[in-house]
Design an enzyme around this catalytic site. Structure first.
Site, PDB file in Angstrom:
ATOM      1  CG  HIS A 198     -10.482 -20.997   8.874  1.00  0.00           C
ATOM      2  ND1 HIS A 198     -10.732 -19.693   8.540  1.00  0.00           N
ATOM      3  CD2 HIS A 198      -9.546 -21.433   7.994  1.00  0.00           C
ATOM      4  CE1 HIS A 198      -9.967 -19.354   7.520  1.00  0.00           C
ATOM      5  NE2 HIS A 198      -9.244 -20.384   7.171  1.00  0.00           N
ATOM      6  CD  GLN A 258      -0.902 -18.434  -3.966  1.00  0.00           C
ATOM      7  OE1 GLN A 258      -1.801 -19.201  -4.295  1.00  0.00           O
ATOM      8  NE2 GLN A 258      -0.300 -18.494  -2.791  1.00  0.00           N
ATOM      9  CD  GLU A 282       1.185 -20.879   2.243  1.00  0.00           C
ATOM     10  OE1 GLU A 282       0.122 -21.294   2.719  1.00  0.00           O
ATOM     11  OE2 GLU A 282       1.400 -20.751   1.002  1.00  0.00           O
ATOM     12  CG  ASP A 302      -6.272 -24.351   5.030  1.00  0.00           C
ATOM     13  OD1 ASP A 302      -7.124 -24.268   4.125  1.00  0.00           O
ATOM     14  OD2 ASP A 302      -5.973 -23.403   5.790  1.00  0.00           O
ATOM     15  CB  SER A 303      -4.344 -27.217  -0.436  1.00  0.00           C
ATOM     16  OG  SER A 303      -5.462 -27.956  -0.913  1.00  0.00           O
ATOM     17  CB  THR A 304      -5.377 -23.020  -3.435  1.00  0.00           C
ATOM     18  OG1 THR A 304      -4.150 -23.607  -3.856  1.00  0.00           O
ATOM     19  CG2 THR A 304      -5.079 -21.777  -2.606  1.00  0.00           C
ATOM     20  CG  ASP A 305     -10.215 -24.701  -5.455  1.00  0.00           C
ATOM     21  OD1 ASP A 305     -10.354 -25.092  -4.287  1.00  0.00           O
ATOM     22  OD2 ASP A 305     -10.992 -23.904  -5.995  1.00  0.00           O
ATOM     23  CG  ASP A 351       6.349 -28.602  -2.679  1.00  0.00           C
ATOM     24  OD1 ASP A 351       5.551 -28.065  -3.460  1.00  0.00           O
ATOM     25  OD2 ASP A 351       6.384 -29.842  -2.477  1.00  0.00           O
ATOM     26  N   GLY A 352       4.698 -28.213   0.303  1.00  0.00           N
ATOM     27  CA  GLY A 352       4.033 -29.125   1.220  1.00  0.00           C
ATOM     28  C   GLY A 352       4.328 -30.578   0.921  1.00  0.00           C
TER      29      GLY A 352
END
Lengths: 282, 282
Positions: free
Chosen positions: A63, A32, A107, A156-159, A138-139
């Site tokens: 958070h 990314q 992460e 707690d991920s991105t979209d 990889d989660g």
């Protein structure tokens, strides 16, 4: 002067903007684009693939709400997994609890960890806590290898339209169920409740979780730097109802932590779903 | 294509933006600049002196929360005064109650009423209700002439740095106290709780009201089209605590109204002030 635009949705017709005092970091990692901006009014801002992750001024809402409700609901949380969360914002909240034995942070993008070490020491200092294990992995793959291991898993991920897409799929929630112990709790970010384009996603999250977990509840909270200024997470719990604890129990757990937003009143008020949000799930 | 910027505060460094499909109305009245935009995703938008008042998509949060909590708290609200509110959004919520006898709308700028008639009939149709009296008058002057008249007064004004400045001063709250009956309730918009520049204003509102009214409580709610996406109002009540009613009482009052946001759960959750907001008043 650069103006950063955070579009609300895929139509790119509205959203938030921030004038940028300085671009401190720009890097295209394997996964990314990573940017760190210094804003005028909101402190530092982390942006992944053009999506604001947090600003220093606003980060407490997200958070704290991703971290503390589950800790308070669980009677004895000892072992915790964070999926994503490479900025270490959630981690920095969890290390505040003496009764936690181990925290695994999984992460996928090591560069996010490095950015946190360089720019957000107020978060990444928590990495040096002896109870913390860091996995660059990889989660989904990591989670699938774990059975009956965790009291709490925090996603707690991105979209969902980013590299995190596998973390919003049905079999991910199933693997999370089996990675949790028999009284485990899953917390996952669930996007803004006020945008139509996430309606199907939210229904999918709800129905998938409901097929496995006894209690599935959304929490709603302000998050000014996310589209609409309002955000949600989902709590899926195998044994403990998020309503079945007293205000005193919450007070006792968090009284020494100097939290800025979450407290025993916010716990219950953010769990309240009006019929407006109930309709969003139909 | 025009892009409309709504700055968060006086630094003009961040805020919201909306791409405008069409500017439907532009007029400089005696008091202010009035604009109506057609947005791509939020329907029509009313802007007064460059400040978004509402969008069609988001208006429910503000207008419902300014209207219904006080109606539910008061045991028998018959006579209501709206100060400002020329867009008729609050009015359109109040006329839904059969038990209200009279509603006086006191708006200083007749052009705002005319704009509502032309562009927002879903609000302004309420003007034809027989119980409604329209006064084109300065809110402060009108209020000062009224003694022991109203069960509820709702101050639906623009921001304190606009023509509405007199509605945020100590003697206004005092006049409102005397214009209310002995069990009256005052509702006033109290700006966003998340912006530092309104901290002194909020403290002033609180201390002024607290010196006259028995109960003073803030309510917090989402309002995506206002800066930070989060907003507040203050409820000042001479006799009735906003907590001293049952969920069933609220349900009974609003069950036929088809409200979109406010309900018996939201009533109590929005009254909850975490220590974060309590600190804002110190």
């Amino acid at each position: 002067m650069k103006r950063f635009y955070q579009y609300s949705d895929s139509t790119n017709k509205d959203g938030n903007f921030y004038d940028i005092e300085e671009e401190l970091f720009y890097f295209k990692s394997k996964y990314q684009k990573i940017e760190v901006f210094k804003t005028f009014n909101h402190g530092l801002m982390l942006v992944l693939d053009d999506i604001v992750q947090f600003t220093e001024k606003d980060e407490v809402f997200y958070h704290e709400m991703m971290s503390h409700p589950a800790i308070c609901i669980h009677k004895s949380p000892k072992n915790i997994l964070i999926v994503g969360g490479g900025d270490c914002g959630v981690l920095s909240n969890l290390v505040k609890y003496n009764f936690i034995d181990s925290i695994t942070l999984c992460e996928i993008d090591e560069q996010v960890i490095n950015v946190s070490k360089n720019f957000f020491p107020f978060f990444s200092d928590s990495l040096s806590d002896k109870r913390v294990s860091l996995k660059i992995n990889d989660g989904f793959a990591y989670l699938s290898s774990q059975k009956n291991m965790y009291d709490i898993i925090i996603v707690d991920s991105t979209d969902p339209e980013t590299i995190a897409s596998s973390l919003f799929k049905g079999n991910f929630y199933e693997e999370a169920f089996y990675a949790l112990k028999e009284d485990g709790i899953l917390v996952a970010q669930a996007e803004t409740p006020l945008l139509a384009e996430y309606k199907e996603l939210r229904k999918m999250i709800f129905s998938n979780l409901k097929s496995k977990f006894k209690y599935v509840n959304f929490i709603f909270f302000p998050m000014p730097c996310y589209p609409t200024g309002y955000f949600s997470a989902v709590l899926a719990s195998k044994r403990y109802s998020p309503f079945d604890l007293s205000k005193d129990e919450i007070k006792n757990k968090i009284s020494q932590l100097n939290l800025k937003y979450y407290d025993e009143q916010i716990h219950f008020s953010t769990l309240t779903i009006s019929h407006m949000f109930e309709n969003l799930l139909k």
